[in-house]
Design a protein around this motif. Structure first.
Motif, PDB file in Angstrom:
ATOM      1  N   ILE A 120       0.822  -1.222   0.000  1.00 48.35           N
ATOM      2  CA  ILE A 120       0.000   0.000   0.000  1.00 48.35           C
ATOM      3  C   ILE A 120       0.854   1.270   0.000  1.00 48.35           C
ATOM      4  CG2 ILE A 120      -1.881  -1.221   1.147  1.00 48.35           C
ATOM      5  CD1 ILE A 120      -1.174   0.258   3.720  1.00 48.35           C
ATOM      6  N   ARG A 434      -5.994   0.035  -2.470  1.00 42.37           N
ATOM      7  CA  ARG A 434      -5.090   0.748  -1.561  1.00 42.37           C
ATOM      8  C   ARG A 434      -5.856   1.765  -0.714  1.00 42.37           C
ATOM      9  NH1 ARG A 434      -1.910  -0.392  -6.081  1.00 42.37           N
ATOM     10  NH2 ARG A 434      -0.010  -1.524  -5.518  1.00 42.37           N
ATOM     11  N   SER A 437      -7.416  -0.333   2.022  1.00 44.41           N
ATOM     12  CA  SER A 437      -6.350  -0.839   2.898  1.00 44.41           C
ATOM     13  C   SER A 437      -5.806   0.265   3.795  1.00 44.41           C
ATOM     14  CB  SER A 437      -5.223  -1.437   2.057  1.00 44.41           C
ATOM     15  OG  SER A 437      -5.671  -2.518   1.284  1.00 44.41           O
ATOM     16  N   THR A 463      -2.422  -8.245   3.063  1.00 42.50           N
ATOM     17  CA  THR A 463      -2.568  -8.009   1.625  1.00 42.50           C
ATOM     18  C   THR A 463      -1.592  -8.846   0.801  1.00 42.50           C
ATOM     19  OG1 THR A 463      -0.936  -6.211   1.567  1.00 42.50           O
ATOM     20  CG2 THR A 463      -3.224  -5.607   2.080  1.00 42.50           C
TER      21      THR A 463
END
Length: 592
Positions: A120, A434, A437, A463
């Protein structure tokens, strides 16, 4: 944003005015010191043949010069302090324009085996860490890194409470950061803690009384000398007796001085930081707890630290050759100061590590609360304890996207639900993964999210979005990805996670990929996990036919007037339009 910009501009102008005033005072201070030096030289010249007068003039000159040096040092410190404050305001003004390139990017903290940080863009150039990082101490930076990577879902409401409180104390935070900035030293606080723990004490208990008695007797000897009761030779004999006693401890004092010289500046500067913490009024539970943890029974911690800094400064005076020789000959200076330093270390040494730790913790919290201050329109997650819905967000977008161009989405995902997200290349799938996340990471850290509403059931994140092969380990891309998926499977057996995957099994052929991906999704669903899976493989969307926990969403792409158009809006269903062939033709890579 206008009010925030006005605040930073106003603060910068105020500090610049104060800096100009300090610079004028420093100039005057330098001139006075020069004048005193000239007066002393003139006095010695005029009374050169009168020994007692010369001695008296030199002593008076030393005392006066010492006072002026101390005053000049205080002014110099204020100068550095205001310069640090100005730098803080100017950097924040740049950050409001989304230029945060001057802040450390934390590239050294990149870790492709971490639960999520590599996927991320948490660290590195243009990362969220660089965007949010305002730490001024090395340990504060480590604390901030830990808050963003520890995957901790505990006490989020208490974290929010503390950060909200600090966010409203902008001036206090800036003072803290300015002091922390000028407290930098080649010697780390960890090294200082180690030195205090490992120090071998050597000064005798009688040192305090012996030094005081010797200094009093020296004053008597001087008096006798000035009234011609004793001769210069007798005065000199007493002087050498003092040097002999001091010389007995010379090596050990030298070692202590060398070690503590590295700590002197650190303690002097950290006194200001501790004082700021002690004197401030806090209401949040976390901040009150931190404040209480540095408290001493008999006096304030800042007073104790300042006392130690002065003791170290007093011992450091021995490095002035003239003063050191005279002070040890007539006052056993080294022995007395060493005793006082070691006495302080015995009394407060055990508390030093915690003081430094609290400073680092607040340094990290300042970064998080500064982010809140700069983003007043962001929304703190409302914690949902029912667990029915993991995230319900409105107008949700990524904080690093330009708000004038970013397309916000409404988003909801229930507990134990998986969303399969399809869409053309560049349609927004990876950015959305992203966004979600990072939203989870921010919520767990106690931060507000880039949304108008955010209801959240705390959950840990894991992830697999950016697997890479390893030439050093002789690993293929496919094997690296398998290892990552195995890591995920192992972790979800231990705890509950929000899983984010971008293109499962990218390193194998399409038929094998489809079969393997389908089986892996079925395994995740059976584990009662929650998450998002982005894919170009539309066949995976059929999994939703057999599992009510799986639902399909997509990002659309359209060709309008021979141009590719994306609306970056999350929609329910399966993507129908892809763009690879169109782009190949558009860029004249292929003819048809």
């Amino acid at each position: 944003m206008t009010d925030i910009k006005t605040f930073y501009s106003s603060q910068a102008n105020t500090h610049k005015t104060s800096l100009k005033k300090i610079n004028k005072q420093l100039l005057v201070s330098s001139m006075i010191r020069l004048l005193l030096f000239v007066v002393v030289c003139l006095g010695v010249y005029l009374f050169f043949e009168t020994t007692k007068a010369v001695v008296a003039i030199i002593i008076a000159g030393f005392v006066g010069f010492g006072f002026l040096v101390s005053r000049h040092s205080n002014l110099s410190f204020k100068k550095h302090f205001y310069k640090a404050l100005i730098a803080i305001q100017e950097k924040e003004l740049c950050a409001l324009k989304r230029d945060f390139s001057d802040f450390p990017d934390g590239a050294s903290y990149k870790n492709d085996t971490h639960f999520y940080s590599h996927d991320i863009d948490l660290f590195g150039k243009g990362s969220f860490f660089q965007y949010i990082n305002r730490t001024a101490t090395a340990n504060g930076t480590k604390k901030l890194v830990k808050k963003l990577t520890d995957n901790c879902t505990d006490a989020i409401t208490k974290k929010q409470e503390a950060l909200k409180e600090l966010a409203q104390k902008a001036s206090w935070r800036h003072q803290f950061s300015a002091h922390a900035t000028i407290a930098t030293s080649e010697t780390t606080t960890d090294q200082i803690v180690a030195m205090l723990k490992n120090h071998q004490f050597f000064s005798p208990k009688i040192a305090r009384f012996l030094s005081v008695i010797f200094a009093v007797l020296s004053a008597v000897v001087f008096t006798f000398y000035f009234i011609d009761f004793i001769s210069e030779m007798q005065l000199l004999l007493w002087f050498f007796i003092g040097l002999g006693i001091s010389g007995f401890y010379f090596k050990k004092v030298n070692d202590l001085s060398a070690k503590m010289a590295k700590a002197q500046h650190v303690f002097y500067q950290h006194e200001h930081l501790i004082r700021l913490i002690e004197d401030e009024s806090f209401s949040s539970e976390k901040m009150k707890k931190l404040q209480k943890s540095i408290a001493l029974k008999n006096q304030k911690a800042a007073v104790a630290i300042k006392q130690f800094a002065r003791l170290l400064d007093a011992l450091d005076q021995r490095n002035n050759m003239i003063f050191g020789v005279v002070a040890n000959g007539f006052g056993l200076w080294d022995l007395y100061q060493s005793y006082r330093i070691e006495k302080w270390m015995q009394t407060y040494g055990a508390a030093v590590e915690n003081w430094f730790d609290v400073i680092a913790e607040i340094d990290a919290l300042n970064s998080l609360s500064n982010f809140i201050f700069n983003h007043p329109n962001y929304t703190f997650p409302k914690i949902d304890t029912t667990g029915k819905t993991v995230i319900t967000a409105k107008d949700f977008s990524h904080p690093l996207l330009n708000p004038e161009k970013a397309v916000a989405n409404d988003f909801e995902i229930k507990g134990e639900e998986f969303l399969i997200i399809t869409g053309a290349n560049m349609a927004g799938k990876s950015t959305f993964l992203r966004t979600v996340s990072l939203g989870i990471v921010m919520a767990n850290a106690g931060l507000p999210t880039c949304a108008s509403s955010f209801i959240y059931t705390p959950i840990k994140l894991i992830t697999s979005m950016r697997t890479s092969d390893s030439l050093n380990d002789d690993e293929s891309y496919f094997f690296s990805e398998l290892k990552r998926l195995k890591f995920i499977v192992d972790q979800i057996q231990k705890d509950t996670y929000f899983i984010v995957l971008d293109e499962i099994l990218k390193g194998t052929n399409s038929t094998d990929k489809a079969n393997g991906s389908k089986k892996f999704i079925e395994k995740l669903v059976a584990s009662n996990s929650t998450g998002l899976i982005a894919t170009h493989d539309l066949s995976l969307c059929k999994v939703s036919d057999n599992y009510e926990e799986v639902n399909n969403f997509y990002f659309d792409a359209e060709i309008i007037n021979d141009e590719l158009y994306f609306d970056y809006t999350l929609k329910s269903g399966v993507a129908q339009n892809m763009n690879a062939s169109f782009l190949l033709k558009k860029m004249k890579i292929v003819d048809n």
